[in-house]
Scaffold this active site. Structure first.
Site, PDB file in Angstrom:
ATOM      1  N   TYR A 143      -0.814  -0.443  10.061  1.00 53.61           N
ATOM      2  CA  TYR A 143      -1.058  -0.883   8.681  1.00 53.61           C
ATOM      3  C   TYR A 143       0.149  -0.562   7.788  1.00 53.61           C
ATOM      4  CZ  TYR A 143      -3.620  -1.027   4.175  1.00 53.61           C
ATOM      5  OH  TYR A 143      -4.044  -1.273   2.888  1.00 53.61           O
ATOM      6  N   SER A 146       0.847  -1.194   0.000  1.00 56.31           N
ATOM      7  CA  SER A 146       0.000   0.000   0.000  1.00 56.31           C
ATOM      8  C   SER A 146       0.879   1.239   0.000  1.00 56.31           C
ATOM      9  CB  SER A 146      -0.886   0.011   1.244  1.00 56.31           C
ATOM     10  OG  SER A 146      -1.546   1.261   1.395  1.00 56.31           O
ATOM     11  N   LYS A 201       2.440  -3.156   5.681  1.00 58.49           N
ATOM     12  CA  LYS A 201       2.505  -3.062   4.220  1.00 58.49           C
ATOM     13  C   LYS A 201       3.929  -2.796   3.731  1.00 58.49           C
ATOM     14  CE  LYS A 201      -1.756  -3.840   3.022  1.00 58.49           C
ATOM     15  NZ  LYS A 201      -2.076  -5.141   2.385  1.00 58.49           N
TER      16      LYS A 201
END
Length: 291
Positions: free
Chosen positions: A165, A152, A169
């Site tokens: 997150y 991401s 990622k």
């Protein structure tokens, strides 16, 4: 004739969003698909069979081949079971798309250990478990394969409120940048996705004016092409996919201070002055946001 006739694919987190559109297009191009989805909520809680079953039915209704799997990518035995489901149902595994994910967004000030650990378990540990099981099977078959992992821009470029997150990622991207080097000798390609698409993970994050331009269906063609024989020499790349725009993310080195190597070390103040003199020429931290 499809571009993936005779191939078998596993897609994790395929009950909705990007995973669903990946699975549908893989099947449309002739691949038999294992549709994995735990069936939980966006934050990873709960479980159910209806999401995976619904996508399997869509594929079968369109004349394709698919079976459901309800395991958790964060569980090693479940991840190995997904690959075994492919082998038991279709005789082999050629493609693994690691797509499953959850969100527990919070500013770092309010981040809890549980929020950190569960997001990293699903994304980073889950990618490792599913890719490892798939990779081992591909090596055993001796005919190469395709592994695609989902990173991401939050991990590659940064985003507010997503330290957990983003860390996961970024870890996925680093994992893949190492694995592709090892997979090359076996004909296993490894590519990294950094998609922007409307899904239940992004529906309250994306600006309203952008949502119509980035349906998940626009990401899947690149993913599926990377699984074809035409892409057998395409590996180790990071793909930024936004709507119908396909871009490659590559790193560059920007020297900011340098002097003769025969000299002694920099004086701290002198070095600081040299660094600051170059500051106006530094590339943006996040070129997608212009900052």
């Amino acid at each position: 004739m499809g571009m993936l006739d005779g191939k078998v694919a596993l897609v994790t987190g395929a009950g909705g969003g990007l995973g669903r559109t990946h699975a549908l297009l893989l099947a449309a191009e002739g691949a038999a698909v294992v549709v994995n989805d735990l069936g939980g909520a966006r934050d990873g809680t709960g479980a159910g069979t209806s999401m995976a079953d619904g996508v399997v039915q869509e594929i079968r209704d369109a004349g394709g081949q698919a079976v459901a799997d309800y395991g958790s990518v964060a569980n090693k035995a479940d991840a190995e079971g997904m690959v075994q489901t492919a082998v038991d149902s279709f005789g082999r595994l050629d493609i693994c798309i690691c797509n499953a994910g959850i969100l527990r967004d919070k500013s770092f000030k309010n981040m809890t250990d549980d929020m950190w650990e569960v997001v990293n378990d699903v994304h980073l540990r889950g990618t490792y478990y599913s890719a490892k099981a798939a990779y081992d099977r591909m090596l055993e078959q001796g005919e190469g394969g395709r592994i695609i992992v989902t990173s991401s821009t939050s991990g590659l470029l940064g985003n507010f409120g997503q330290t957990n997150y983003g860390a996961a990622k970024a870890g996925i991207a680093g994992f893949a940048r190492c694995l592709y080097l090892e997979g090359a000798r076996y004909g296993v390609t490894v590519n990294i996705l950094a998609p922007t698409a409307l899904s239940r993970l992004t529906e309250d994050i994306l600006p309203e004016q952008a949502k119509d331009a980035v349906p998940p269906e626009k990401v899947s063609p690149t993913v599926v092409w990377l699984c074809t024989d035409d892409a057998k020499d395409v590996t180790g790349r990071t793909w930024l996919l936004t709507g119908n725009r396909v871009s490659l993310l590559s790193w560059q080195v920007n020297p900011v201070a340098q002097k003769d190597e025969a000299d002694g070390p920099w004086d701290v103040e002198e070095l600081g002055e040299a660094i600051l003199e170059s500051k106006d020429n530094w590339p943006p931290i996040n070129p997608m946001r212009g900052i």
